[in-house]
Design a protein around this motif. Structure first.
Motif, PDB file in Angstrom:
ATOM      1  N   LYS A 153      62.113  17.617  55.232  1.00 44.35           N
ATOM      2  CA  LYS A 153      60.900  16.659  55.579  1.00 44.35           C
ATOM      3  C   LYS A 153      61.613  15.202  55.518  1.00 44.35           C
ATOM      4  N   LEU A 154      62.551  14.978  54.692  1.00 43.49           N
ATOM      5  CA  LEU A 154      63.036  13.518  54.343  1.00 43.49           C
ATOM      6  C   LEU A 154      64.125  13.168  55.295  1.00 43.49           C
ATOM      7  N   SER A 155      64.719  14.421  55.991  1.00 43.64           N
ATOM      8  CA  SER A 155      65.617  14.172  57.134  1.00 43.64           C
ATOM      9  C   SER A 155      64.778  13.664  58.281  1.00 43.64           C
ATOM     10  N   VAL A 156      63.870  14.248  58.625  1.00 46.85           N
ATOM     11  CA  VAL A 156      63.039  14.331  59.915  1.00 46.85           C
ATOM     12  C   VAL A 156      62.529  12.910  59.992  1.00 46.85           C
ATOM     13  N   GLU A 157      61.749  12.599  58.661  1.00 44.43           N
ATOM     14  CA  GLU A 157      61.414  11.105  58.556  1.00 44.43           C
ATOM     15  C   GLU A 157      62.469   9.951  58.919  1.00 44.43           C
ATOM     16  N   ARG A 158      63.702  10.371  58.384  1.00 47.35           N
ATOM     17  CA  ARG A 158      64.718   9.374  58.550  1.00 47.35           C
ATOM     18  C   ARG A 158      65.215   9.290  59.956  1.00 47.35           C
ATOM     19  N   TRP A 159      64.907  10.265  60.774  1.00 49.92           N
ATOM     20  CA  TRP A 159      65.300  10.170  62.280  1.00 49.92           C
ATOM     21  C   TRP A 159      64.504   8.946  62.922  1.00 49.92           C
ATOM     22  N   ALA A 160      63.381   8.905  62.493  1.00 49.46           N
ATOM     23  CA  ALA A 160      62.071   7.817  63.314  1.00 49.46           C
ATOM     24  C   ALA A 160      62.709   6.517  62.603  1.00 49.46           C
ATOM     25  N   LEU A 161      63.657   6.156  61.906  1.00 48.03           N
ATOM     26  CA  LEU A 161      63.975   4.863  61.443  1.00 48.03           C
ATOM     27  C   LEU A 161      64.874   3.864  62.583  1.00 48.03           C
ATOM     28  N   SER A 162      65.719   4.758  63.130  1.00 47.87           N
ATOM     29  CA  SER A 162      66.479   4.071  64.363  1.00 47.87           C
ATOM     30  C   SER A 162      67.026   4.960  65.057  1.00 47.87           C
ATOM     31  N   PHE A 163      67.395   4.798  66.368  1.00 50.78           N
ATOM     32  CA  PHE A 163      68.059   5.911  67.213  1.00 50.78           C
ATOM     33  C   PHE A 163      69.513   6.382  66.789  1.00 50.78           C
ATOM     34  N   MET A 215      59.035  19.713  65.031  1.00 52.69           N
ATOM     35  CA  MET A 215      60.171  19.597  63.967  1.00 52.69           C
ATOM     36  C   MET A 215      59.539  19.144  62.426  1.00 52.69           C
ATOM     37  N   GLN A 216      58.702  18.193  62.683  1.00 53.07           N
ATOM     38  CA  GLN A 216      58.137  17.740  61.368  1.00 53.07           C
ATOM     39  C   GLN A 216      57.036  18.884  60.784  1.00 53.07           C
ATOM     40  N   LYS A 217      56.449  19.419  61.609  1.00 54.27           N
ATOM     41  CA  LYS A 217      55.647  20.595  60.950  1.00 54.27           C
ATOM     42  C   LYS A 217      56.391  21.649  60.086  1.00 54.27           C
ATOM     43  N   LYS A 218      57.661  21.843  60.800  1.00 54.99           N
ATOM     44  CA  LYS A 218      58.675  23.051  60.262  1.00 54.99           C
ATOM     45  C   LYS A 218      59.550  22.559  59.024  1.00 54.99           C
ATOM     46  N   ALA A 219      59.388  21.104  59.212  1.00 56.31           N
ATOM     47  CA  ALA A 219      60.581  20.681  58.007  1.00 56.31           C
ATOM     48  C   ALA A 219      60.249  21.349  56.823  1.00 56.31           C
ATOM     49  N   LEU A 220      61.138  21.496  55.755  1.00 53.72           N
ATOM     50  CA  LEU A 220      61.135  22.019  54.653  1.00 53.72           C
ATOM     51  C   LEU A 220      61.251  20.707  53.519  1.00 53.72           C
ATOM     52  N   VAL A 221      60.510  21.226  52.376  1.00 57.04           N
ATOM     53  CA  VAL A 221      60.409  20.010  51.276  1.00 57.04           C
ATOM     54  C   VAL A 221      60.877  21.020  49.944  1.00 57.04           C
ATOM     55  N   PRO A 222      62.105  21.163  49.972  1.00 54.49           N
ATOM     56  CA  PRO A 222      62.701  21.836  48.775  1.00 54.49           C
ATOM     57  C   PRO A 222      62.425  21.284  47.515  1.00 54.49           C
ATOM     58  N   ALA A 223      62.421  21.743  46.422  1.00 57.33           N
ATOM     59  CA  ALA A 223      62.576  21.180  45.084  1.00 57.33           C
ATOM     60  C   ALA A 223      63.720  20.305  44.653  1.00 57.33           C
TER      61      ALA A 223
END
Length: 404
Positions: free
Chosen positions: A268-278, A391-399
């Motif tokens: 989830k953190l990686s997918v959120e990072r994609w939205a920061l910039s192209f 992709m946001q919905k499927k994103a993992l949130v690992p420990a």
């Protein structure tokens, strides 16, 4: 915010300490170069009709640096030029050319009083006294750039100009009492110092300076508090994505023993990072693959394909450039090409013409055009598309990793 500002202050102090260490090391190196036994060979040379003591040549300096530092000629040339540019060594003839020329060009070591390590501030009043003294000695025949500085300083310091002229006259009278060789050497030392700290501006540099000045005047002034706030905002935004400041998920193989870094389903953190910039999106291998899927659905996959082909040509083997350029022309640029890209006619014409003699950077203009097109248009549509939302919905949130 206070902790971040503290880190900035600590970093600035460290940079100042490193600069001071480099200055001291350079000074020690120049002292070693002047050693009568093991240093650079010096001799008396005639300049016009005056014999100047302790003169060295550029080729002797270069040879000594190569032998002493065990470096290549190119590296020694760069280091020697740095010593000249910072004022440790100065040329006797072409005083404006602050580079080390590896021939019989004559140089002298600058007196330690003028070394950068002395931290003597190059103030306007000292420069005004120097120009006034030079104006007296030259009987008003200053160089054009010196005359311009002289007139400006006269205007700005009109209220104390009598004091400046008095100081310059006293220094000029004192110098007349010295022997001519000493007088010439002192004049060269002063001129070398001010060439470093008040260099003449070329026509091109003047044009560039005027451009920057115009741009600066058109921009509104920004307070330091506003700049710091923007800096803090940037750091706060990227704080959760810095693996050195937060626990990396799923892992970072550079700082943990776990090599599970590239996964089929991103976090989830990686997918959120994609939205920061192209750039953040296409820098992530998984994000670029997802963006390609979106482009395929929009029937514009040729844009990213061309961008990647241009990257391969830039960073690939030199022997493959002719073959790669021909493939790119036939695939993306040729009229009726199967994956023809839509760029403006001028850029297309320059790119196609450049491919007649291809090189690594011949596609820069077209690649930049495509990059900006995807950044300003396609990227924002991707963030609103079902592809990104799924992709946001499927994103993992690992420990988080447990450091033990």
């Amino acid at each position: 915010m206070n902790s971040i500002l503290t880190q900035v202050l600590v970093l600035s102090r460290w940079v100042r300490a490193e600069c001071k260490t480099m200055e001291m090391a350079s000074s020690a190196f120049v002292v070693e170069m002047q050693d009568p036994k093991s240093g650079v060979k010096a001799s008396d040379q005639k300049l016009n009709i005056t014999s100047i003591p302790h003169v060295i040549t550029g080729q002797d300096i270069l040879a000594w640096i190569v032998t002493k530092m065990k470096v290549t000629t190119e590296e020694a040339q760069a280091f020697g030029t740095m010593l000249v540019a910072y004022g440790y060594i100065y040329p006797l003839q072409n005083h404006r050319k602050l580079v080390l020329v590896a021939d019989s060009t004559l140089y002298r070591f600058q007196t330690p009083y003028f070394w950068p390590v002395q931290k003597w501030p190059a103030e306007d009043i000292d420069y005004a006294i120097y120009l006034a003294k030079r104006n007296i000695r030259k009987k008003g025949m200053l160089e054009p750039y010196e005359q311009e500085h002289y007139n400006n300083l006269h205007k700005w310091m009109n209220y104390k100009w009598d004091f400046i002229v008095m100081q310059a006259t006293e220094q000029y009278k004192a110098s007349k009492e010295r022997k001519k060789p000493d007088r010439v050497v002192l004049d060269c030392q002063e001129r070398a110092y001010w060439i470093v700290h008040r260099p003449p501006v070329s026509t091109l540099e003047t044009c560039v300076c005027n451009i920057f000045l115009t741009q600066a005047l058109m921009r509104s002034a920004v307070k330091s508090s506003v700049s710091l706030t923007a800096f803090v905002k940037y750091v706060t935004t990227h704080h959760t994505h810095d693996p050195l400041l937060t626990n990396p998920v799923p892992s970072n193989p550079w700082i943990t023993d776990n090599d599970e870094f590239c996964v089929d389903i991103p976090t989830k953190l990686s997918v959120e990072r994609w939205a920061l910039s192209f750039w953040e999106l296409i820098s992530d291998q998984r994000g670029r693959a997802d963006f390609k899927l979106f482009l395929k659905k929009e029937h514009s996959g040729e844009n990213m394909a061309f961008y990647e082909a241009a990257e391969e040509m830039r960073w690939g083997a030199a022997t493959a450039i002719p073959e790669k350029s021909q493939f790119i022309f036939n695939t993306f640029l040729k009229p009726g090409a199967p994956r023809w890209i839509n760029i403006d006619g001028r850029t297309m014409g320059l790119t196609v013409k450049g491919l007649d003699c291809p090189h690594r950077y011949v596609l820069d203009a077209a690649q930049t055009h495509i990059f900006l097109l995807m950044k300003k248009d396609t990227f924002y549509r991707y963030l609103k598309s079902p592809v990104y939302k799924d992709m946001q919905k499927k994103a993992l949130v690992p420990a988080p990793h447990n450091f033990t």
